[in-house]
Scaffold this active site. Structure first.
Site, PDB file in Angstrom:
ATOM      1  N   LYS A 175      91.493-112.618 -86.006  1.00 53.35           N
ATOM      2  CA  LYS A 175      92.518-111.913 -85.239  1.00 53.35           C
ATOM      3  C   LYS A 175      92.811-112.706 -83.986  1.00 53.35           C
ATOM      4  CE  LYS A 175      93.114-107.844 -82.245  1.00 53.35           C
ATOM      5  NZ  LYS A 175      92.520-106.612 -81.715  1.00 53.35           N
ATOM      6  N   GLU A 220      93.647 -98.524 -71.215  1.00 54.14           N
ATOM      7  CA  GLU A 220      92.387 -99.005 -71.798  1.00 54.14           C
ATOM      8  C   GLU A 220      91.324 -99.247 -70.738  1.00 54.14           C
ATOM      9  OE1 GLU A 220      90.852-102.039 -75.275  1.00 54.14           O
ATOM     10  OE2 GLU A 220      92.974-101.905 -74.777  1.00 54.14           O
ATOM     11  N   GLU A 264      92.063-104.075 -87.499  1.00 52.62           N
ATOM     12  CA  GLU A 264      92.197-104.619 -86.141  1.00 52.62           C
ATOM     13  C   GLU A 264      91.321-103.839 -85.172  1.00 52.62           C
ATOM     14  OE1 GLU A 264      95.569-104.909 -82.611  1.00 52.62           O
ATOM     15  OE2 GLU A 264      96.229-104.537 -84.676  1.00 52.62           O
ATOM     16  N   GLU A 402     106.672-103.985 -81.259  1.00 50.58           N
ATOM     17  CA  GLU A 402     105.543-103.391 -80.539  1.00 50.58           C
ATOM     18  C   GLU A 402     105.503-103.886 -79.095  1.00 50.58           C
ATOM     19  OE1 GLU A 402     100.701-103.664 -80.667  1.00 50.58           O
ATOM     20  OE2 GLU A 402     101.739-103.381 -82.587  1.00 50.58           O
TER      21      GLU A 402
END
Length: 421
Positions: A175, A220, A264, A402
């Protein structure tokens, strides 16, 4: 590196105060710092000490030295986060950036937490009680802010996503997180107070921050340390909201079942758990993520908790956790090299740890997301950032969409017409 410690005879005096109201209203036009969520948090005014340009470990050692040289007097000794604190913001990749990490100790802190409010002042040991400054409403955001540049245009950015997917398919990495930046210009200098106020009101569940020109509202939490317990909120896997309740519910269900997004997310959670393990015990890693709803997007989220070993500060943990798979990728070395090669972007402090810590090592560090950096040389200009995780199943067009969704919080805070986004 630049290190400016406070003088040897400085004292931090903390007094309990009546509820001061809107904390953001105490921010000055320049030289202010903020950390706000659900109306609580802290604002800092002025500066008595600064650390600039080093690593999180070096900053942690510097902060210990600062604390050892400062006398403290407080009316709230039992409340975590009260007293002298440092606001901090670190670059994503110091090996590929012209920007500097920064830790700032403010002269004055106004805070509210768990129903208690306080004022902390750092100065010469005079014994004078600190005074609350006057509050002032933030000025309106200048009308007419417009885009004047981008790191890569649509086609070029989608091309690097395709390149990354190809490398993942070839087994070179699992990733990688790729970001893009947009530079905007207002007709007059931007005031961080306006952006902080707008973001805090629209995104109350996020952590709204302002540190040395970097302003944003992050969903986050990289790491929180309080009373020996560490908590990390991992976000990975995102879908844009439609705005209709019924359709958003279907989107949330699809996100929770998406193999691409679940894969992910698992990579991101594993990277956090591995980084925390040497410094913690009793770790709890959820078996499955939940869907976190924000006004603009839906995220897959997991909250990892653990008991911190004695003497390990939140800043030490933040340094060990960064860069997590959520903002870099896996394996870390390969992902970081891929970012440096493909992005054509100096991320600066975007996607680095941003937050605060107190003299006991407690504090909170989010990942600097949904943010922008006001140009210190031309305060009419601000560069805003957004990125997304690329895995084997990623579609370049969907990933670009996104990033557009993730740019919306800053676009809206700046008063930009987002009808076309």
């Amino acid at each position: 590196m630049i290190h400016h410690p406070p003088g040897p005879q400085w004292r931090a005096t903390t007094v309990e105060i009546d509820d001061p109201g809107d904390l953001a209203s105490y921010l000055p036009p320049t030289g202010g710092h903020a950390w706000l969520r659900r109306g609580d948090g802290m604002v800092g005014i002025g500066e008595v000490a600064r650390f600039e340009g080093g690593t999180a470990a070096e900053a942690d050692e510097w902060w210990e030295q600062v604390c050892s040289r400062m006398e403290q007097e407080t009316e709230l000794p039992e409340v975590s986060g009260v007293g002298p604190i440092a606001f901090a913001s670190f670059v994503f990749d110091p090996d590929h950036s012209d920007h500097r990490s920064v830790v700032i100790v403010p002269r004055l802190v106004i805070g509210r937490r768990k129903g208690r409010s306080w004022l902390t002042a750092i100065g010469a040991a005079s014994g004078r009680e600190p005074a609350l400054p006057a509050a002032e409403a933030a000025p309106p955001v200048p009308a007419g802010t417009r885009g004047v540049g981008t790191s890569l245009d649509t086609d070029a950015w989608q091309a690097i996503v395709r390149e990354a997917v190809g490398r993942i398919g070839a087994g070179l990495l699992d990733k990688v997180v790729l970001a893009r930046a947009v530079t905007l210009e207002a007709p007059e200098p931007l005031d961080a107070r306006s952006l902080v106020t707008g973001l805090a009101q629209r995104y109350p569940t996020c952590w709204t921050y302002h540190v040395d020109g970097l302003v944003g509202a992050s969903p986050e939490m990289l790491i929180r340390r309080e009373d020996g317990l560490a908590t990390s909120r991992v976000l990975a896997g995102t879908i844009r909201r439609n705005g209709g309740e019924e359709l958003d519910l279907k989107l949330a269900q699809a996100l929770a079942r998406s193999g691409k997004n679940l894969a992910e997310h698992e990579l991101a959670v594993d990277s956090v758990a591995r980084a925390l393990e040497p410094f913690c015990s009793g770790m709890n890693v959820p078996d499955a993520p939940y869907v976190l709803e924000l006004p603009n997007v839906l995220h897959l989220a997991s909250d990892v908790t653990a008991v911190v070993h004695p003497g390990v500060s939140v800043l030490r943990l933040a340094g060990e956790l960064h860069p997590s798979a959520a903002v870099c990728g896996t394996p870390t070395v390969a992902a970081r090299a891929t970012i440096a090669e493909l992005e054509h972007l100096d991320r600066g402090r975007y996607s680095g740890p941003v937050g605060w810590l107190d003299t006991g090592g407690d504090g909170e560090f989010a990942i600097a997301l949904r943010c922008g950096l006001i140009d210190p040389d031309d305060r009419r200009r601000i560069t805003i950032y957004a990125g997304c995780g690329i895995v084997a199943e990623s579609d370049p067009v969907e990933e670009y969409a996104e990033t557009e969704a993730k740019l919306l919080p800053m676009m809206e805070a700046l008063g930009v017409d987002t009808a076309g986004h």
